[in-house]
Enzyme design. Structure first.
Site, PDB file in Angstrom:
ATOM      1  N   LEU A   1      14.584 -35.237   9.784  1.00 44.59           N
ATOM      2  CA  LEU A   1      14.151 -36.582   9.609  1.00 44.59           C
ATOM      3  C   LEU A   1      12.616 -36.918   9.941  1.00 44.59           C
ATOM      4  CD1 LEU A   1      17.136 -38.807  10.747  1.00 44.59           C
ATOM      5  CD2 LEU A   1      16.756 -37.685   8.358  1.00 44.59           C
TER       6      LEU A   1
ATOM      7  N   SER B   1       4.488 -34.687  17.701  1.00 47.61           N
ATOM      8  CA  SER B   1       3.794 -33.636  18.365  1.00 47.61           C
ATOM      9  C   SER B   1       4.659 -32.454  19.065  1.00 47.61           C
ATOM     10  CB  SER B   1       2.756 -34.270  19.127  1.00 47.61           C
ATOM     11  OG  SER B   1       3.401 -34.861  20.349  1.00 47.61           O
TER      12      SER B   1
ATOM     13  N   VAL C   1      13.298 -34.826  14.985  1.00 51.69           N
ATOM     14  CA  VAL C   1      14.395 -35.844  14.750  1.00 51.69           C
ATOM     15  C   VAL C   1      15.038 -35.185  13.568  1.00 51.69           C
ATOM     16  CG1 VAL C   1      15.184 -38.117  14.298  1.00 51.69           C
ATOM     17  CG2 VAL C   1      13.181 -37.512  15.878  1.00 51.69           C
TER      18      VAL C   1
ATOM     19  N   ASP D   1       3.815 -48.664  21.779  1.00 52.60           N
ATOM     20  CA  ASP D   1       3.314 -48.074  20.743  1.00 52.60           C
ATOM     21  C   ASP D   1       4.162 -48.828  19.442  1.00 52.60           C
ATOM     22  OD1 ASP D   1       1.960 -46.268  18.980  1.00 52.60           O
ATOM     23  OD2 ASP D   1       3.593 -44.548  19.404  1.00 52.60           O
TER      24      ASP D   1
END
Length: 350
Positions: free
Chosen positions: A9, A13, A17, A125
């Site tokens: 998916l 870095s 997933v 983030d």
């Protein structure tokens, strides 16, 4: 628990997933990394294990597996069928999000922020790529940069979404998440990243940190939505609205009272095919690029602040390298063999 790893998916870095399915037929997502590099993912697992909100991606457990002669650390989470907000926009081929989607997702995100902030956690983030969507709305995902509010830690996140106080290296608290949320709303509305009119990354960093500017707010939205975004983008973090205050804003309250009512004016549909076409930061992930950025940043900052200030800013940018997972939800077909993995399922009593 036995499960099979499926399509990839997203890749960051360090972590990957994938979709997965258990022998009972449950579909979920798995974030995986080589065990020798799993320190950050273990921190993310610890934070996720303590959260339980319909506006935050659900944690389902963790395990370690042996794959291709490597030990892999995995955490299990919700499978979000539509990927991220960015993926959803990209899939529309320039059509963009509808008014109702923007209102619904904004409501979901601010409720998620209120929940995690009330839990003492700063996400660090917030951006469209870290907001995951499915048929019922949006959830905040990717807690790889998250920290406890009272924790002293290195600045992390995505520079284009950084609040002024973060860009200056002063603090990264709850207010920084709210600024990033305001930038994310601009991203959702326009199909472009915030500060998309600036092509030089050094210039945009300087503007975020030291000017009195904020990202351009779209003119096609209603005054009510514009006011909501402005409340998120107050440069002084002491005056910026909190998530709890934003929940009382007419934009959110109006949507919650009548979810069938459109609360934005008509939004243009001239979004680019890729929302990242003008995102100058997404290409700055490898150390070689960061080295180049550091050199350029040094030249920009010398005239105004001298070498010592330039050096500290350059250090902060280098510290951002690879801390933010920027998954791109793609399809790599094929399921691998179901296997026993000795899972340790941690549901925290839930």
């Amino acid at each position: 628990m036995e499960w099979a790893r499926g399509d990839v998916l997203g890749r960051g870095s360090s972590a990957t997933v994938t979709a997965a399915t258990s022998t009972s037929g449950e579909i979920f997502s798995v974030k995986s990394v080589d065990f020798s590099q799993s320190e950050n993912l273990k921190k993310e697992q610890h934070i996720l294990s303590m959260l339980n909100s319909p506006y935050v991606v659900s944690y389902k457990g963790y395990d370690t597996t042996r794959e291709n002669n490597n030990i892999v650390y995995n955490i299990f989470m919700d499978y979000m069928s539509s990927g991220s907000i960015i993926d959803l926009i990209n899939s529309r081929k320039g059509v963009g999000l509808t008014n109702m989607e923007i209102a619904r997702y904004a409501s979901n995100i601010v409720k998620g922020l209120d929940y995690i902030h009330s839990s003492g956690i700063v996400h660090c983030d917030i951006k469209g790529r870290n907001i995951l969507v499915h048929e019922n709305g949006a959830k905040i995902g990717d807690f790889g940069c998250a920290k406890w509010a009272n924790q002293v830690s290195l600045i992390s996140g995505t520079p284009m979404f950084m609040a002024p106080e973060v860009a200056r290296g002063e603090e990264q608290g709850y207010a920084a998440d709210i600024w990033a949320f305001g930038c994310t709303l601009i991203e959702m509305i326009t199909g472009n990243s915030p500060w998309s009119n600036v092509t030089d990354p050094c210039s945009v960093l300087y503007r975020i940190a030291y000017s009195n500017e904020i990202p351009d707010i779209p003119s096609v939205i209603s005054d009510q939505v514009k006011d909501f975004i402005i409340k998120c983008l107050i440069r002084d973090p002491r005056n910026r609205w909190t998530a709890k205050e934003l929940l009382k804003h007419p934009f959110i309250q109006q949507f919650d009272e009548n979810s069938n009512e459109i609360v934005c004016e008509k939004i243009g549909t001239n979004s680019p095919t890729s929302i990242l076409d003008q995102d100058v930061w997404d290409s700055i992930e490898e150390s070689s690029s960061l080295s180049s950025l550091s050199s350029s940043l040094s030249l920009v900052m010398d005239d105004k602040f001298g070498q010592s200030t330039c050096f500290s800013v350059r250090q902060r940018i280098e510290q951002l390298a690879c801390k933010s997972e920027t998954e791109k939800w793609v399809s790599e077909k094929g399921w691998i063999t179901v296997r026993g993995c000795g899972a340790v399922i941690d549901r925290c009593g839930r």
